[in-house]
Design a protein around this motif. Structure first.
Motif, PDB file in Angstrom:
ATOM      1  N   GLY A  51     -39.785   2.497  33.736  1.00 54.06           N
ATOM      2  CA  GLY A  51     -39.101   3.501  34.525  1.00 54.06           C
ATOM      3  C   GLY A  51     -38.034   4.037  34.158  1.00 54.06           C
ATOM      4  N   LYS A  52     -37.781   4.458  32.827  1.00 52.39           N
ATOM      5  CA  LYS A  52     -36.652   4.753  32.108  1.00 52.39           C
ATOM      6  C   LYS A  52     -36.888   6.318  31.288  1.00 52.39           C
ATOM      7  N   THR A  53     -35.730   6.699  31.086  1.00 55.27           N
ATOM      8  CA  THR A  53     -35.666   8.170  30.448  1.00 55.27           C
ATOM      9  C   THR A  53     -35.058   8.091  29.195  1.00 55.27           C
ATOM     10  N   PHE A  54     -35.227   7.252  28.271  1.00 58.03           N
ATOM     11  CA  PHE A  54     -34.384   7.139  26.991  1.00 58.03           C
ATOM     12  C   PHE A  54     -35.077   8.206  26.202  1.00 58.03           C
ATOM     13  N   ASN A  55     -34.137   8.885  25.446  1.00 57.64           N
ATOM     14  CA  ASN A  55     -34.722   9.708  24.599  1.00 57.64           C
ATOM     15  C   ASN A  55     -34.101   9.235  22.731  1.00 57.64           C
ATOM     16  N   ASP A  56     -33.446   8.254  22.889  1.00 57.76           N
ATOM     17  CA  ASP A  56     -33.102   7.623  21.664  1.00 57.76           C
ATOM     18  C   ASP A  56     -33.621   6.276  21.758  1.00 57.76           C
ATOM     19  N   ILE A  57     -34.411   6.022  20.467  1.00 57.36           N
ATOM     20  CA  ILE A  57     -35.074   4.868  20.314  1.00 57.36           C
ATOM     21  C   ILE A  57     -34.126   3.367  20.292  1.00 57.36           C
ATOM     22  N   ASP A  58     -32.941   3.838  19.797  1.00 57.70           N
ATOM     23  CA  ASP A  58     -31.929   2.770  19.600  1.00 57.70           C
ATOM     24  C   ASP A  58     -31.338   2.277  20.833  1.00 57.70           C
ATOM     25  N   GLU A  59     -31.465   3.476  21.739  1.00 57.01           N
ATOM     26  CA  GLU A  59     -31.194   3.084  23.357  1.00 57.01           C
ATOM     27  C   GLU A  59     -32.294   2.086  23.955  1.00 57.01           C
ATOM     28  N   MET A  60     -33.451   2.342  23.694  1.00 56.44           N
ATOM     29  CA  MET A  60     -34.564   1.331  24.145  1.00 56.44           C
ATOM     30  C   MET A  60     -34.541   0.058  23.430  1.00 56.44           C
ATOM     31  N   HIS A  61     -33.944  -0.064  22.295  1.00 49.32           N
ATOM     32  CA  HIS A  61     -34.015  -1.454  21.486  1.00 49.32           C
ATOM     33  C   HIS A  61     -32.983  -2.030  22.278  1.00 49.32           C
ATOM     34  N   LYS A  62     -31.882  -1.534  22.492  1.00 51.40           N
ATOM     35  CA  LYS A  62     -30.463  -2.136  23.280  1.00 51.40           C
ATOM     36  C   LYS A  62     -31.106  -2.632  24.607  1.00 51.40           C
ATOM     37  N   HIS A  63     -32.089  -1.908  25.340  1.00 47.33           N
ATOM     38  CA  HIS A  63     -32.281  -1.935  26.540  1.00 47.33           C
ATOM     39  C   HIS A  63     -33.419  -3.403  26.571  1.00 47.33           C
ATOM     40  N   MET A  64     -34.105  -3.364  25.559  1.00 49.69           N
ATOM     41  CA  MET A  64     -35.177  -4.238  25.662  1.00 49.69           C
ATOM     42  C   MET A  64     -34.549  -5.621  25.439  1.00 49.69           C
ATOM     43  N   LYS A  65     -33.779  -5.499  24.268  1.00 49.59           N
ATOM     44  CA  LYS A  65     -33.067  -6.852  23.813  1.00 49.59           C
ATOM     45  C   LYS A  65     -31.843  -7.398  25.055  1.00 49.59           C
ATOM     46  N   SER A  66     -31.580  -6.718  25.786  1.00 55.23           N
ATOM     47  CA  SER A  66     -30.582  -7.129  26.695  1.00 55.23           C
ATOM     48  C   SER A  66     -31.318  -7.551  28.226  1.00 55.23           C
ATOM     49  N   ASN A  67     -32.378  -7.176  28.355  1.00 56.74           N
ATOM     50  CA  ASN A  67     -33.226  -7.358  29.484  1.00 56.74           C
ATOM     51  C   ASN A  67     -34.695  -7.881  29.032  1.00 56.74           C
ATOM     52  N   LYS A  68     -34.809  -9.011  28.100  1.00 51.88           N
ATOM     53  CA  LYS A  68     -35.784  -9.459  27.760  1.00 51.88           C
ATOM     54  C   LYS A  68     -36.901  -9.966  28.685  1.00 51.88           C
ATOM     55  N   THR A  69     -36.427 -10.787  29.688  1.00 51.86           N
ATOM     56  CA  THR A  69     -37.450 -11.336  30.651  1.00 51.86           C
ATOM     57  C   THR A  69     -37.902 -10.114  31.783  1.00 51.86           C
ATOM     58  N   ASP A  70     -37.033  -9.248  32.119  1.00 55.61           N
ATOM     59  CA  ASP A  70     -37.306  -8.240  33.134  1.00 55.61           C
ATOM     60  C   ASP A  70     -38.554  -7.148  32.281  1.00 55.61           C
ATOM     61  N   CYS A  71     -37.930  -6.916  31.029  1.00 59.42           N
ATOM     62  CA  CYS A  71     -38.849  -6.037  30.499  1.00 59.42           C
ATOM     63  C   CYS A  71     -40.262  -6.818  30.138  1.00 59.42           C
TER      64      CYS A  71
END
Length: 547
Positions: A504-524
């Protein structure tokens, strides 16, 4: 003195002969429900005490303690006109130690010169004619228990032994069951009695007799007994109420144990278990070499109380033989996996020769779910919660929505302790699969698992990892981002648009997605697990879920 082996024939879940070897100290029996753990404990206690379900066997003899298949085969044969002898139950306890020569002989099923005792429940030949007459008229529809005899004997063929003369005593402690509720106070009173000297027992008996005198002299009791005498004639003899003193040891039956003024059987089950165990462990007659039988001690106990109980058991395990059945990894780990006996399909497997480091590791870090791996059909070992969720989702996609556990496969988070679990799996020849990140160093990973890879590969153990090393320019603060863990590998397979939709996100930058998935492992991982969208999984994940 201790039990070295037990042989069970046709008792409850055991059809034919089943043998179990026991160690002198701690023995931990684990297995699935209905594997026979409780039956083993019941068989030992029955042979040593004569008690079944807290009552004497003579009063509890029923066809339902015989193996169901054996009874069914016997009745089927009779219906077919095949003359079969009624089945028997045999329980043999082999004893080793000192002062047991009078129990030594070859009067056992193995015909070996050993010391021990046997309990046999079998057809009594003196009823042979009545039995044959009953067969002729087709009158046998169930096991003819009325023609059976119960026989205790030593391996020296002495048939005059009694429960009192058996040198090993058993203490059965079952905190999970209500069937011993009435017998719980009898049990604890018996242990307390065994702490007493002969003169103290005489003193108690005399004091108990004095109670009768005081009771009979009480004005209210006199009044009631006078009223009974004046009532309509009940009998030619004098009728009155009094205190039971008909037997020599009448005081034992009326002995009640209290804790803080509360009758013992009214206190909590957990507290009962602890007190019974402590009394049995501290029994002063150590030479009697009591075996303590513990049924699932984890029931009704808090973590702290269970830890206390295990500590007491370990402290006394050098001079007591202890047999424990459990479903608790904590109990097994804490008492030592080297004492574990896995019961599976009426066969036993032992965890012998674990390395000292691994034994100590699980004992000190006893929260690991070792029994989950030991008892499942196949184990998939992962590092953390997010890996567990992703592997389960991949499995469900490949198996029509079935969870791994529904097919006997358990996905277990083991942190970084893969090698510890693999050592246990290897000893048990348990099917185990490791799903792990390569962390950018495949050579280091291959070195770590060299015992299970390539020429050393084991047919029951599989190591799954991505052998491709990915790289990029992302840094988080001053630390280079690791592109070789589960999250970036999933992003690599599916692309940013798919992941945006799932999260449910709108990231355009793949690095931002990497950061999000790393910081929210269990939620993802939870969103991936629950997603209705098609998801692609890295090949090493798919390799792990293939049968």
């Amino acid at each position: 003195m201790y039990i070295s082996k037990i042989n069970i024939e046709n008792f409850k879940s055991f059809k034919g002969s089943f043998k179990l070897f026991l160690d002198r100290g701690i023995n931990i029996v684990v297995g699935e429900n209905e594997a026979g753990k409780s039956t083993i404990i019941e068989a030992i206690h029955l042979t040593l005490s004569g008690l079944l379900n807290g009552k004497y066997l003579n009063n509890e003899l029923t066809q339902y303690i015989f193996n169901y298949e054996v009874v069914t085969e016997y009745l089927d044969n009779l219906n077919k006109g095949i003359n079969s002898m009624p089945p028997h139950i045999l329980i043999e306890i082999f004893i080793e130690g000192e002062d047991i020569s009078e129990f030594e002989g070859n009067g056992n099923s193995e015909k070996t010169n050993s010391s021990g005792i046997s309990l046999k429940i079998a057809f009594d030949e003196k009823y042979k004619k009545e039995y044959e007459d009953l067969i002729k008229i087709g009158g046998i529809k169930s096991l003819p228990i009325e023609y059976y005899n119960i026989l205790w004997s030593s391996f020296a063929r002495d048939e005059n032994i009694t429960i009192r003369t058996i040198p090993i005593k058993s203490a059965l402690i079952d905190s999970a069951s209500n069937k011993f509720q009435n017998g719980s106070d009898v049990y604890i009173s018996r242990i307390i009695k065994e702490f007493l000297e002969s003169n103290e027992i005489v003193e108690i008996s005399q004091s108990h007799r004095k109670m009768r005198d005081y009771f009979m002299e009480d004005d209210s009791i006199k009044k009631i007994n006078d009223k009974i005498k004046e009532a309509t004639k009940i009998s030619d003899k004098k009728v009155e109420i009094s205190v039971e003193l008909s037997s020599k040891n009448a005081w034992e039956n009326s002995l009640m144990t209290y804790l803080d003024d509360i009758p013992f059987h009214y206190i909590g089950k957990g507290e009962q278990c602890i007190i019974k165990t402590k009394l049995a462990l501290s029994h002063k007659k150590a030479k009697e070499a009591n075996i303590i039988l513990l049924e699932e001690p984890e029931n009704h106990l808090s973590h702290a109380k269970l830890n206390q109980l295990i500590s007491d058991i370990k402290k006394h395990s050098n001079d007591k033989q202890i047999l424990i059945s459990t479903h608790s990894s904590f109990v097994s780990n804490k008492l030592g996996l080297e004492h574990l006996i896995l019961l599976n399909n009426k066969k036993t497997i032992r965890l012998n020769n674990l390395s000292a480091d691994t034994k100590l590791f699980f004992e000190k870090l006893s929260g690991y779910d070792t029994l989950r791996m030991i008892l499942c059909k196949k184990a998939i070992l992962v590092e953390g919660d997010s890996d567990e969720l992703v592997v389960q989702r991949a499995f469900m996609d490949a198996n029509n929505g079935l969870l791994p556990i529904e097919k006997g496969i358990d996905v277990i988070s083991v942190g970084t302790s893969f090698l510890r679990f693999l050592e246990v799996a290897e000893k048990l020849e348990k099917n185990a699969i490791v799903v792990t990140d390569n962390d950018g160093d495949v050579n280091a990973l291959k070195l770590k698992y060299k015992k299970y890879l390539e020429a050393n590969k084991k047919h029951t153990i599989k190591i799954c990892f991505d052998d491709v090393i990915d790289s990029g320019n992302l840094k988080i603060r001053t630390k280079e981002f690791n592109y070789n863990t589960l999250e970036p590998k999933i992003l690599k397979e599916n692309g940013i648009s798919v992941m945006n939709k799932i999260f449910g996100k709108t990231f355009n930058d793949i690095d931002e997605m990497h950061k999000h998935m790393k910081s929210n492992k269990t939620d993802c991982a939870l969103k991936i697990f629950d997603s209705k969208d098609n998801i692609k999984f890295p090949q090493y994940i798919l390799d792990a879920i293939v049968d």
